[in-house]
Design an enzyme around this catalytic site. Structure first.
Site, PDB file in Angstrom:
ATOM      1  N   GLY A  18       0.814  -1.214   0.000  1.00  0.00           N
ATOM      2  CA  GLY A  18       0.000   0.000   0.000  1.00  0.00           C
ATOM      3  C   GLY A  18       0.844   1.258   0.000  1.00  0.00           C
TER       4      GLY A  18
ATOM      5  N   ASN B 250      -8.211   4.479   5.529  1.00  0.00           N
ATOM      6  CA  ASN B 250      -8.145   4.673   4.071  1.00  0.00           C
ATOM      7  C   ASN B 250      -9.243   3.894   3.390  1.00  0.00           C
ATOM      8  OD1 ASN B 250      -7.082   2.503   1.986  1.00  0.00           O
ATOM      9  ND2 ASN B 250      -6.158   2.005   3.963  1.00  0.00           N
ATOM     10  N   ARG B 251      -9.738   4.498   2.295  1.00  0.00           N
ATOM     11  CA  ARG B 251     -10.672   3.784   1.424  1.00  0.00           C
ATOM     12  C   ARG B 251     -10.241   4.000  -0.032  1.00  0.00           C
ATOM     13  NH1 ARG B 251     -14.301   7.657   3.874  1.00  0.00           N
ATOM     14  NH2 ARG B 251     -14.717   9.459   2.540  1.00  0.00           N
TER      15      ARG B 251
ATOM     16  N   GLY C 274      -9.257   1.897  -2.402  1.00  0.00           N
ATOM     17  CA  GLY C 274      -9.932   1.038  -3.385  1.00  0.00           C
ATOM     18  C   GLY C 274      -9.015   0.598  -4.521  1.00  0.00           C
ATOM     19  N   PHE C 275      -7.790   0.184  -4.178  1.00  0.00           N
ATOM     20  CA  PHE C 275      -6.845  -0.348  -5.181  1.00  0.00           C
ATOM     21  C   PHE C 275      -6.587   0.633  -6.327  1.00  0.00           C
ATOM     22  CE2 PHE C 275      -7.873  -5.145  -4.308  1.00  0.00           C
ATOM     23  CZ  PHE C 275      -7.193  -5.066  -3.105  1.00  0.00           C
TER      24      PHE C 275
ATOM     25  N   SER D 181      -8.689  -6.575   1.533  1.00  0.00           N
ATOM     26  CA  SER D 181      -8.950  -5.145   1.539  1.00  0.00           C
ATOM     27  C   SER D 181     -10.440  -4.925   1.742  1.00  0.00           C
ATOM     28  CB  SER D 181      -8.532  -4.506   0.214  1.00  0.00           C
ATOM     29  OG  SER D 181      -9.108  -3.214   0.136  1.00  0.00           O
TER      30      SER D 181
ATOM     31  N   ASN E  36     -11.979  -2.259   0.939  1.00  0.00           N
ATOM     32  CA  ASN E  36     -12.409  -1.148   0.085  1.00  0.00           C
ATOM     33  C   ASN E  36     -12.807  -1.529  -1.329  1.00  0.00           C
ATOM     34  OD1 ASN E  36     -11.921   0.732   2.209  1.00  0.00           O
ATOM     35  ND2 ASN E  36      -9.733   0.510   1.796  1.00  0.00           N
ATOM     36  N   THR E  37     -12.854  -2.823  -1.617  1.00  0.00           N
ATOM     37  CA  THR E  37     -13.397  -3.291  -2.886  1.00  0.00           C
ATOM     38  C   THR E  37     -14.572  -4.184  -2.518  1.00  0.00           C
ATOM     39  OG1 THR E  37     -11.258  -3.194  -4.020  1.00  0.00           O
ATOM     40  CG2 THR E  37     -12.914  -4.676  -4.960  1.00  0.00           C
TER      41      THR E  37
ATOM     42  N   LYS F 218      -2.899 -12.926   2.424  1.00  0.00           N
ATOM     43  CA  LYS F 218      -3.079 -11.830   3.395  1.00  0.00           C
ATOM     44  C   LYS F 218      -4.532 -11.757   3.836  1.00  0.00           C
ATOM     45  CE  LYS F 218      -2.046  -6.964   4.215  1.00  0.00           C
ATOM     46  NZ  LYS F 218      -1.338  -5.781   3.725  1.00  0.00           N
TER      47      LYS F 218
ATOM     48  N   ASN G 165      -4.554  -7.290   7.354  1.00  0.00           N
ATOM     49  CA  ASN G 165      -4.914  -6.056   6.652  1.00  0.00           C
ATOM     50  C   ASN G 165      -5.573  -5.089   7.662  1.00  0.00           C
ATOM     51  OD1 ASN G 165      -5.599  -4.270   4.451  1.00  0.00           O
ATOM     52  ND2 ASN G 165      -5.462  -6.072   3.128  1.00  0.00           N
ATOM     53  N   THR G 166      -6.151  -4.020   7.155  1.00  0.00           N
ATOM     54  CA  THR G 166      -6.803  -3.020   8.021  1.00  0.00           C
ATOM     55  C   THR G 166      -8.129  -3.573   8.576  1.00  0.00           C
ATOM     56  OG1 THR G 166      -7.859  -2.095   6.064  1.00  0.00           O
ATOM     57  CG2 THR G 166      -5.804  -1.062   6.770  1.00  0.00           C
TER      58      THR G 166
ATOM     59  N   GLY H  68      -0.114  -2.012  13.388  1.00  0.00           N
ATOM     60  CA  GLY H  68       0.244  -1.221  14.563  1.00  0.00           C
ATOM     61  C   GLY H  68       1.678  -1.340  15.022  1.00  0.00           C
TER      62      GLY H  68
END
Ligand SMILES: Cc1cc2nc3c(=O)[nH]c(=O)nc-3n(C[C@H](O)[C@H](O)[C@H](O)COP(=O)(O)O)c2cc1C
Length: 363
Positions: free
Chosen positions: A63, A111-112, A114-115, A174, A176-177, A216, A245-246, A295
């Site tokens: 990222g 964050n968003r 989205g790749f 992710s 965000n997708t 992941k 991931n987040t 973190g």
């Protein structure tokens, strides 16, 4: 002096929109300007894992360098490995801006994106050009948002990057997708991993050995989902896990931007991602490599990931808050720790607190 620069740069960068600040940091790395004192080279920190020789266990998470523009500059900061991506077959713009938010009081980011990335071909060209330099450079692959067959996007990524990547990361975590995380469900995961490992093995015929494939995963998983993932990873002979991931969780945040949609990273993710890491270590057994992410922002947090079951660690958000000298500072801390404790390898602390972490409440 370099530490001073780190501290002085932060207020300036923090006055900018986070995405512009990120662009500037990539430009600074590209310029070749020395941003950090050289880190220690220590035999106590080096390790071999999945057939790869890591000079130390600290990597840059995916990222940061989405388009494989600066892997060598990141290695020069001291990182033992750099993971580029996420890269999708076709270029895509990602979500509308603004789409990265600092949560300064929480030392976190939402964050968003989205790749957003320039697609396979441009990253491949850059990676081929830098290949002679060596070093451990992983490639994190994903699927285009509007793809008719997302699994085929991962297969294509494997085929294309197997020859140039030190390892490949299958990113299905992710947030965000839309729908991407559903690929973690058992039936979809079984099919995806079957297809990905077949593509990897087909490529391996032309290489000395198969490029290691890591999966992941998200930190927002039930125990049943973790057990399913672990069973499929073992069954399909995936080479390792990246946890995590987040998160979509939002507990205990102070900052005004906490309500923003997207994935949360940084300090508040540490606890959750470390619990999931320890539970995955227990499920998957001692042999499979695991990279702990979420973190990490000091030598102590890096050590704790290892005690909870990680062979290697990665960070991203910590560098946003502490600057490019963070890698060298963490490595000095790890080296001092190994020396003080009389360890011959930092890997000796792995799993020493796995039970304690796995037993903590996930909420
Ligand atoms: C701005 C931003 C963009 C990210 N993009 C990606 C990505 O493209 N692919 C991916 O696998 N993870 C991505 N991540 C997640 C990180 O790789 C990492 O898993 C997560 O941020 C937790 O680590 P940290 O707390 O050290 O940041 C991104 C994180 C941030 C903050």
């Amino acid at each position: 002096m370099k530490r001073l620069l780190d501290l002085a740069a932060r207020p300036l960068l923090f006055r900018l929109d986070p995405e512009r600040a990120h662009g500037l940091s990539i430009a600074a790395l590209k310029s070749g300007v020395r941003l950090s004192d050289p880190p220690p080279v220590s035999r106590k920190l080096s390790l071999t894992l999945a057939g790869l020789d890591f000079p130390n266990p600290l990597g840059v998470a995916a990222g940061y360098d989405k388009n494989a523009e600066v892997p060598d500059a990141l290695l020069k900061l001291g990182f033992g490995f750099a993971e580029c991506g996420t890269i999708t077959p076709r270029p895509q713009a990602g979500n509308p801006k603004p789409r990265i938010f600092r949560l300064a009081e929480d030392e976190a980011v939402i964050n968003r994106l989205g790749f957003n990335n320039e697609g396979h071909q441009s990253a491949l060209a850059r990676l081929l050009a830098r290949a002679p330099q060596g070093g451990v450079v992983g490639v994190n692959i994903g699927a285009n948002r509007d793809s008719a067959d997302r699994m085929a996007d991962y297969e294509e990524g494997v085929r294309l990057f197997a020859g140039v990547a030190s390892y490949l990361t299958i990113n299905i975590s992710s947030p965000n997708t839309a729908g991407l995380r559903a690929l973690q469900d058992r039936e979809s995961l079984a099919e995806l991993l079957e297809r990905v490992m077949r593509a990897r093995n087909a490529q391996a015929a032309g290489l000395d050995t198969g490029t290691p494939v890591f999966l992941k995963i998200a930190p927002d998983l039930s125990d049943e989902a973790m057990a399913d993932i672990s069973a499929e990873v073992l069954d399909k002979r995936v080479d390792g896990l990246i946890v995590s991931n987040t998160t979509l969780a939002r507990a205990g945040l102070k900052s005004a931007a906490a309500h923003e949609t997207g994935g949360l990273s940084g300090a508040p993710l540490f606890e959750r991602s470390t619990i999931v890491l320890a539970r995955m270590r227990k499920l998957i057994g001692p042999w499979l490599p695991i990279i702990g992410v979420g973190g990490v922002r000091s030598a102590e947090t890096a050590l704790e990931k290892m005690r909870a079951g990680a062979d290697l660690v990665q960070l991203y958000t910590g560098m946003i808050y502490q600057g490019p000298g963070l890698a060298a500072r963490i490595l000095r801390g790890l080296d001092t720790y190994a020396e003080r404790e009389g360890l011959s390898s930092i890997a000796e602390i792995r799993d020493s607190r796995v039970e304690e972490w796995a037993a903590r409440r996930l909420d």
